[in-house]
Design a protein around this motif. Structure first.
Motif, PDB file in Angstrom:
ATOM      1  N   LYS A 223       0.824  -1.211   0.000  1.00  0.00           N
ATOM      2  CA  LYS A 223       0.000   0.000   0.000  1.00  0.00           C
ATOM      3  C   LYS A 223       0.861   1.265   0.000  1.00  0.00           C
ATOM      4  O   LYS A 223       0.585   2.219  -0.731  1.00  0.00           O
ATOM      5  CB  LYS A 223      -0.941  -0.003   1.208  1.00  0.00           C
ATOM      6  N   GLN A 233      -4.972   2.933  -4.379  1.00  0.00           N
ATOM      7  CA  GLN A 233      -5.711   1.713  -4.074  1.00  0.00           C
ATOM      8  C   GLN A 233      -7.203   1.989  -4.219  1.00  0.00           C
ATOM      9  O   GLN A 233      -7.718   2.971  -3.702  1.00  0.00           O
ATOM     10  CB  GLN A 233      -5.410   1.249  -2.651  1.00  0.00           C
ATOM     11  N   SER A 237      -7.266  -5.530  -3.109  1.00  0.00           N
ATOM     12  CA  SER A 237      -6.067  -6.076  -3.752  1.00  0.00           C
ATOM     13  C   SER A 237      -5.681  -5.372  -5.043  1.00  0.00           C
ATOM     14  O   SER A 237      -4.796  -5.846  -5.744  1.00  0.00           O
ATOM     15  CB  SER A 237      -6.280  -7.573  -4.049  1.00  0.00           C
ATOM     16  N   PHE A 239      -4.863  -1.716  -7.449  1.00  0.00           N
ATOM     17  CA  PHE A 239      -4.300  -0.375  -7.433  1.00  0.00           C
ATOM     18  C   PHE A 239      -4.197   0.127  -8.875  1.00  0.00           C
ATOM     19  O   PHE A 239      -3.865  -0.647  -9.774  1.00  0.00           O
ATOM     20  CB  PHE A 239      -2.905  -0.388  -6.811  1.00  0.00           C
TER      21      PHE A 239
END
Length: 389
Positions: A223, A233, A237, A239
């Protein structure tokens, strides 16, 4: 509502040690027979040509395991049946090293505008341990080849919490992945699934996975590094740069409708979820016989629709949109979830604003526990019914 389309191609040249998706070793004749059966299924389930669809996703398996002729046959089928030129996103999954000039050109010519590459980790020894066929240099060659054919909307898929992996090791993978400066990245914690090589090793005590604390460190690194690189993000899960979120996957998380074609594929249409047969011989036989290789059909009633709206919507960092919830179900979600929401806010796992309900950073880590609180009881449905009288 215009549906999306998922098409499953189950063939692989190598079977990864962790994979539990519907997959089989590539066999040229079987793949040809499969495509004929797939065509019959699609033509039976969907009338006419150039049907409007929101997004298209060809997954696997490894769709690019098909030879040139087979890949062209698949792309022609999709182009004839669906309005490719007007769909919002057209994705194909691929492995690094599976491309050559001809395959890349085929994708571009038939309207594919997004490629999801299964990179997993930037470490050749670890790739071997995972049962992957590609090596690091294949990632560089494939990305360059795709860009040469103006296929620039590329996503890299990564896996962390791998056997014998440390947080420092994963950080190197994240940094190398980000150096490509691509518009989208996905990263998933390794799950040990039944009927996989890793599962058998795990049962024998031969799989040395990182401790949970180390896995949490890896997720924090993921992250942090993404944010530092301007990659935001938008899901637990996933991005992306702004505007490059996966529109097809948002179909799932928004609990919208989609067709599912191919062995083991599932679809979600008004009032029902369909799941296809997994074994290729059974799928081919039934699809050729009547175009309906369905293993089972699950009825999706109001209870299931509401629960899935919360489970899936909370995976997005933007959370569940309250106005959209009301437009779908004709009542505010606090009507049946006020106590759960208050409790989860006290736990520090949930944020409730005027416009949305979304997870906190801690809530993301305890997502499964959060979701359990949104399972409905019969009296909740009675409360809904009373409001509509």
């Amino acid at each position: 509502m215009i549906p999306s389309v998922y098409i499953h191609i189950p063939f692989c040249h190598h079977i990864c040690h962790y994979c539990d998706f519907t997959k089989f070793f590539y066999n040229e004749q079987m793949a040809t027979d499969y495509l004929e059966a797939l065509s019959n299924e699609i033509n039976t389930q969907v009338d006419g040509e150039k049907n409007p669809v929101k997004t298209i996703f060809i997954g696997g398996g490894t769709p690019t395991a098909l030879n040139h002729k087979q890949l062209k046959t698949l792309l022609e089928l999709i182009s004839d049946k669906f309005d490719v030129s007007n769909c919002e996103e057209y994705t194909i999954e691929a492995n690094p090293g599976d491309f050559d000039e001809e395959k890349a050109k085929l994708l571009k010519d038939y309207g594919v505008n997004r490629v999801s590459l299964g990179v997993q980790v930037f470490d050749n020894e670890m790739l071997k341990e995972l049962g992957r066929a590609h090596r690091i240099e294949d990632v560089y060659k494939t990305v360059e080849l795709l860009k040469q054919h103006d296929l620039t909307n590329i996503s890299l898929d990564l896996i962390y919490s791998l056997p014998n992996q440390s947080a420092e090791h994963f950080e190197k993978t994240v940094k190398e992945a980000l150096a490509f400066d691509l518009p989208h990245y996905s990263a998933y914690s390794l799950q040990i699934e039944p009927k996989t090589i890793f599962y058998n090793r795990h049962k024998k005590g031969q799989l040395h996975r990182p401790a949970q604390e180390e896995e949490v460190k890896m997720y924090d690194i993921l992250k942090t590094k993404m944010k530092e690189s301007g990659i935001q993000q938008y899901e637990i899960s996933n991005f992306s740069k702004k505007g490059f979120e996966s529109k097809h996957n948002l179909t799932y998380w928004n609990n919208d409708y989609y067709y599912g074609f191919g062995a083991g594929a599932s679809g979600y249409l008004p009032g029902k979820r369909t799941i296809n047969m997994k074994p290729i011989p059974a799928y081919i036989k039934q699809a050729m016989q009547d175009g309906k290789p369905t293993l089972k059909v699950e009825t999706i009633g109001l209870k299931e629709q509401i629960e899935e709206e919360l489970f899936l919507g909370l995976r997005k960092l933007s959370g569940v949109d309250k106005e959209k919830f009301i437009s779908k179900f004709d009542f505010p979600l606090e009507l049946i979830y006020k106590n759960q929401i208050d409790y989860l806010i006290q736990k520090g796992w949930l944020v409730n604003t005027e416009k949305s309900l979304h997870l906190t950073d801690d809530g993301v880590l305890f997502g499964n526990e959060v979701f359990e609180h949104f399972l409905l009881e019969d009296e909740d449905l009675e409360a809904i019914a009373l409001t509509k009288k």
